[in-house]
Design an enzyme around this catalytic site. Sequence first.
Site, PDB file in Angstrom:
ATOM      1  N   GLY A  10       0.821  -1.223   0.000  1.00 43.52           N
ATOM      2  CA  GLY A  10       0.000   0.000   0.000  1.00 43.52           C
ATOM      3  C   GLY A  10       0.844   1.258   0.000  1.00 43.52           C
ATOM      4  NE  ARG A  12       0.088   3.342  -6.490  1.00 41.31           N
ATOM      5  CZ  ARG A  12      -1.233   3.338  -6.715  1.00 41.31           C
ATOM      6  NH1 ARG A  12      -1.870   4.471  -6.862  1.00 41.31           N
ATOM      7  NH2 ARG A  12      -1.899   2.205  -6.808  1.00 41.31           N
ATOM      8  CB  THR A 102      -8.386  -0.700  11.131  1.00 40.31           C
ATOM      9  OG1 THR A 102      -8.657   0.281  10.123  1.00 40.31           O
ATOM     10  CG2 THR A 102      -7.327  -0.180  12.076  1.00 40.31           C
ATOM     11  CG  ASN A 128      -4.095   4.923  16.827  1.00 45.37           C
ATOM     12  OD1 ASN A 128      -2.986   5.430  16.636  1.00 45.37           O
ATOM     13  ND2 ASN A 128      -5.223   5.594  16.703  1.00 45.37           N
ATOM     14  CG  HIS A 156     -11.151   8.251  11.617  1.00 47.45           C
ATOM     15  ND1 HIS A 156     -11.716   7.780  12.775  1.00 47.45           N
ATOM     16  CD2 HIS A 156      -9.838   7.911  11.672  1.00 47.45           C
ATOM     17  CE1 HIS A 156     -10.784   7.182  13.511  1.00 47.45           C
ATOM     18  NE2 HIS A 156      -9.636   7.250  12.866  1.00 47.45           N
ATOM     19  CG  HIS A 157      -9.630  10.339   6.553  1.00 52.10           C
ATOM     20  ND1 HIS A 157      -9.861   9.474   5.522  1.00 52.10           N
ATOM     21  CD2 HIS A 157      -8.872   9.635   7.449  1.00 52.10           C
ATOM     22  CE1 HIS A 157      -9.271   8.319   5.756  1.00 52.10           C
ATOM     23  NE2 HIS A 157      -8.652   8.392   6.933  1.00 52.10           N
ATOM     24  CE  LYS A 160     -11.182   4.280  10.301  1.00 50.54           C
ATOM     25  NZ  LYS A 160     -10.081   3.431   9.831  1.00 50.54           N
TER      26      LYS A 160
END
Length: 267
Positions: A10, A12, A102, A128, A156-157, A160
């Site tokens: 992952g 990028r 996660t 985390n 969160h953003h 997600k």
Amino acid sequence: MDKVRVIIAGPRGRMGKEAVKLVFHEEKFELVSVLDHKHDQKMLHEIDDFQLYENIPVYSNVEECLQKSNADVFVDLTTPEVGYLHTKTALQYGIRPVVGTTGFTQEQLIELKQLAEEKNIGCIIAPNFAIGAVLMMKFSQLAAKYFKDVEIIEMHHDQKLDAPSGTAVKTAEMISLSREKKQQGHPNESESITGARGANFDGMHIHSVRLPGLIAHQQVLFGADGQSLTIRHDSYNRSSFMSGVKLSIETVLAINTLVYGLENIID
Ligand SMILES: NC(=O)C1=CN([C@@H]2O[C@H](COP(=O)(O)OP(=O)(O)OC[C@H]3O[C@@H](n4cnc5c(N)ncnc54)[C@H](O)[C@@H]3O)[C@@H](O)[C@H]2O)C=CC1
Ligand SMILES: O=C(O)C1=N[C@H](C(=O)O)C[C@H](O)C1
């Protein structure tokens, strides 16, 4: 001493980019390859934003990546479904996983633990990697001994994929270890809009907020007669997670079981 040979899956992604920077620049580590579902057989420096990183092959097939890289550690920062398959495959190849991804189920965690033990190698799955978040979880576990009413609000953003966050689930699990069991709220409460009370974990509630501009934030709210206690952690950037990634890469070499949660490896 030989450098620790590391693969990153992952590269990028938001976390992957930070991890590439960390592993590439850390003198005790060597970034030997990356696993990316695009750009198979390219070199990392041929991909936009990665011109600095020379001599690092990109693979799209996890088995080929593991066979050709002669790595010690496999770092996964992808998506729940893919991350689980990667972790399982790395263990099967005897390469030690460090997993930040996660959204794994309890059954998957149990299966991976059994596999790590069968192979007699270390595996760290950390919902985390930020030390402040780990302390928030530990403090919440302590507070829950005295407050049995608690609501977890994770924020969160909006890119997600999983909800609730891995941190919120882990927080609830840790709280459950010390909290007297209780179904919170009014016994007759009802939701006029489904989901209004959030997810129910052991009688406590978890609420997931998704907004652009946020990174990773969580508030654990305890309430009792005439008082409340709020424990909050904020990550304002993704480098906040990198000291935990570094510690996990170092520690996974020294253990021969699966550890779930950074709190189990920090002093
Ligand atoms: N443990 C921790 O401290 C943290 C964990 N996370 C978790 O890490 C994961 C990644 O988060 P972000 O970087 O924000 O997501 P992201 O969406 O920015 O990155 C995920 C990357 O995975 C790649 N990917 C997807 N399928 C793949 C495959 N088959 N092979 C190789 N790569 C593949 C995508 O191309 C993407 O670049 C999530 O599960 C997130 O919850 C995020 C931040 C901190
Ligand atoms: O997706 C994220 O961003 C994060 N994911 C992890 C989680 O699900 O708890 C860790 C952190 O909250 C950031």
